[in-house]
Design a protein around this motif. Structure first.
Motif, short mmCIF file in Angstrom:
data_model
loop_
_atom_site.label_atom_id
_atom_site.label_comp_id
_atom_site.label_asym_id
_atom_site.label_seq_id
_atom_site.Cartn_x
_atom_site.Cartn_y
_atom_site.Cartn_z
N VAL A 416 31.49 40.19 38.13
CA VAL A 416 31.87 38.86 38.61
C VAL A 416 30.64 37.97 38.70
O VAL A 416 30.67 36.79 38.32
CB VAL A 416 32.57 38.97 39.99
N LEU A 417 29.53 38.53 39.20
CA LEU A 417 28.30 37.75 39.31
C LEU A 417 27.79 37.35 37.92
O LEU A 417 27.34 36.21 37.71
CB LEU A 417 27.23 38.56 40.04
N LEU A 418 27.87 38.27 36.96
CA LEU A 418 27.49 37.93 35.59
C LEU A 418 28.40 36.83 35.03
O LEU A 418 27.92 35.89 34.38
CB LEU A 418 27.58 39.17 34.71
N ALA A 419 29.69 36.94 35.27
CA ALA A 419 30.62 35.93 34.78
C ALA A 419 30.29 34.56 35.34
O ALA A 419 30.39 33.54 34.64
CB ALA A 419 32.05 36.33 35.16
N ARG A 420 29.89 34.53 36.63
CA ARG A 420 29.55 33.24 37.25
C ARG A 420 28.47 32.51 36.44
O ARG A 420 28.55 31.30 36.23
CB ARG A 420 29.06 33.45 38.67
N TRP A 421 27.47 33.28 35.99
CA TRP A 421 26.37 32.63 35.28
C TRP A 421 26.65 32.44 33.79
O TRP A 421 26.25 31.44 33.21
CB TRP A 421 25.08 33.43 35.50
N LEU A 422 27.36 33.38 33.20
CA LEU A 422 27.67 33.23 31.78
C LEU A 422 28.57 32.03 31.51
O LEU A 422 28.50 31.40 30.45
CB LEU A 422 28.34 34.51 31.25
N ILE A 423 29.39 31.69 32.48
CA ILE A 423 30.30 30.56 32.32
C ILE A 423 29.54 29.24 32.22
O ILE A 423 30.04 28.25 31.71
CB ILE A 423 31.32 30.54 33.48
N THR A 424 28.27 29.23 32.72
CA THR A 424 27.43 28.03 32.62
C THR A 424 26.73 27.93 31.28
O THR A 424 26.02 26.96 31.03
CB THR A 424 26.37 28.00 33.74
N GLN A 425 26.88 28.98 30.44
CA GLN A 425 26.25 29.05 29.11
C GLN A 425 24.74 28.81 29.20
O GLN A 425 24.21 27.86 28.60
CB GLN A 425 26.90 28.05 28.15
N PRO A 426 24.03 29.67 29.92
CA PRO A 426 22.58 29.46 30.10
C PRO A 426 21.79 29.75 28.84
O PRO A 426 22.25 30.49 27.96
CB PRO A 426 22.23 30.46 31.21
N LYS A 427 20.60 29.19 28.79
CA LYS A 427 19.67 29.52 27.70
C LYS A 427 18.86 30.77 28.06
O LYS A 427 18.52 31.56 27.19
CB LYS A 427 18.73 28.34 27.47
N LEU A 428 18.55 30.90 29.35
CA LEU A 428 17.83 32.07 29.85
C LEU A 428 18.61 32.68 30.99
O LEU A 428 18.93 32.00 31.97
CB LEU A 428 16.43 31.69 30.34
#
Length: 510
Positions: A416-428
């Protein structure tokens, strides 16, 4: 010459918590007039052993002997009365009071119910003079730097209230040097040696290996709640100590080939130059290329998390700069980092990551909504579509966006924590211990995800205590020791965990 009798012996110590045995038949002994290091990685049982000794946790098995007499300590007050004093990393004193008042707070000399202030100040002055300290006991504690405040905390722990000097038999110093500079550390060590000469037994906990070898006489090593061994410091070099702490024999470590990634050159995404924070990590240079996985290796307290927090703006640097795609950016707050395309999964997902009382959907959407601002809510249909997409992509179970995150397993909470950040489509994407405390299946899924993200062009900064994990996933390994980035090693078939261990131990690129 016969070895003197220990002032403290702990035999067969057992401590259990629901579902876990934190200490299993641990033996520990401490001799008068010695400085003894208690060593082990996070979760090894160091803190639990100290808390059992000081009465914070009740003993589930084993015996404690102090000065040859069996004791059962049930509270910190009983520990103090028995002659066991503890000084923790965070100074727990009253900065608005004077040094003398802090030394004798709660045990001031009185007559007819009145505090005898002259006697209090005189006894405090005699005590600090006896310990070789140059401190004005009438000055407010707040007028002194942290290092001196820690010395005052030690004086308080040692003082008997009668001005006759140290009455403590066992002094426990838990990470006392973590926020001190080199000169301040030397000042603390001078006091420790003076106390040692007076016969005080000191239990010293520190993650700085050089400090252990500089000031300690003996060490006890714990791993996974069990005793690995007791050694004289002169008889065990740093490489051997790391082997014991990590449970790896350097000559028997296998090279990893199955998921080893080959180095590839991409355009520079992040460039850190001279980035540092006093008390956190020494200034470092670091280049992260697009699609590159950089793994950070080092013992607990080596500066891995401090480096990551600077890149995310969670801590403020006092030197250096950061550029992303060639443009210098300010990392004065996490929002700045998020806006620049940097995401950070903290090692402490419960207190710094997830909100356990919120649903899976609410946790996943949190960072994306924050990046948009709370006045621009994400449309419901778009929100639900995105959440469903990442629940499926990461195989979050149960696949129910309305489930409370606090009720999920550790592995699914991490997803869930990974999904939170992946949804923002980060560069890093910065991942700090993403596989700690989760089962082997979830661990393998997260590692495969990191490889997949890298292949799709996302850069990843990966922190893990398991060296095999770092080697398996990384193109480049950054090695940290004593809060310094001491080496950056390009990964390849010839790079082994043995090589990384040697670099950690020596503090130099091998």
């Amino acid at each position: 010459m016969a070895e003197p009798r220990p002032v403290l012996e702990m035999a067969g110590i057992v401590k259990e918590f629901p579902g876990v045995r934190a200490l299993s038949d641990v033996d520990f002994r401490l001799f008068p007039g010695e400085i003894h290091a208690l060593m082990g990685e996070n979760g090894a049982g160091k803190s639990t052993l100290i808390k059992v000794l000081t009465g914070v946790h009740p003993l589930d098995g084993g015996t404690i002997t102090l000065d040859g007499r069996s004791v059962r300590i049930t509270s910190p007050l009983e520990a103090q009365q028995a002659g066991i004093s503890t000084v923790y990393q965070e100074v727990n004193l009253c900065p608005n009071l004077s040094v003398a008042e802090n030394i004798f707070i709660g045990r001031e000399p009185t007559r007819m119910g009145r505090i005898q202030w002259k006697q209090l100040r005189r006894q405090a002055a005699e005590l600090v003079e006896r310990l070789g300290l140059d401190i004005d006991v009438t000055a407010p504690l707040s007028s002194y730097p942290l290092a001196v405040q820690q010395l005052v905390a030690i004086v308080r722990a040692l003082g008997t209230g009668d001005g006759e000097g140290p009455g403590t038999k066992v002094l426990i110093l838990d990470e006392p040097t973590s926020s001190l500079d080199r000169d301040e550390v030397l000042q603390l060590f001078a006091l420790m040696r003076r106390l040692k000469d007076e016969g005080v037994a000191i239990l010293f906990v520190s993650h700085f290996l050089d400090q252990i070898y500089e000031v300690c006489d003996r060490m006890t090593v714990l791993r996974n709640g069990t005793l690995v061994g007791e050694h004289m410091v002169r008889d065990l070099d740093q490489v051997g100590l790391i082997q014991l702490m990590l449970g790896k024999a350097m000559g028997q470590l296998d090279e990893l080939h199955d998921q080893q990634l080959h180095s590839h050159a991409g355009e520079t995404l992040v460039q850190a130059e001279g980035l540092g924070r006093t008390g956190g990590i020494a200034p470092f240079d670091l280049e992260i290329k697009k699609g590159e996985v950089i793994g950070l290796a080092g013992l607990l307290g080596s500066g891995r998390t401090e480096l990551a927090r600077l890149l995310f703006g969670a801590d403020q640097p006092d030197s250096g700069k950061v550029s992303i795609e060639g443009r210098q950016v300010s990392m004065s707050a996490p929002n700045d980092a998020i806006g620049a395309g940097v995401a950070f999964c903290s090692e402490n997902r419960k207190s710094e990551g997830l909100v356990p009382d919120l649903t899976v959907r609410e946790n996943i959407i949190l960072a994306l909504q924050a990046s948009r601002g709370w006045t621009r809510p994400i449309p419901v249909a778009q929100r639900d579509e995105l959440v469903a997409k990442y629940i499926k992509a990461l195989d979050i179970r149960p696949a129910n966006p309305e489930a409370r995150v606090g009720q999920l397993s550790g592995g699914n909470q991490q997803k869930v924590l990974l999904a939170r950040w992946l949804i923002t489509q980060p560069k890093l994407l910065i991942l700090d211990e993403p596989t700690r405390g989760i089962d082997i299946g979830a661990k393998a899924e997260i590692q495969k995800l990191v490889v997949s993200l890298s292949e799709d062009g996302m850069s990843v900064l990966y922190i893990a205590a398991e060296l095999e994990e770092v080697l398996r996933l990384s193109h480049t390994i950054g090695v940290l020791r004593d809060r310094r980035l001491v080496a950056q090693i390009a990964n390849g078939p010839e790079i082994t965990t043995s090589r990384i261990l040697e670099t950690i131990a020596s503090g130099e690129n091998q």
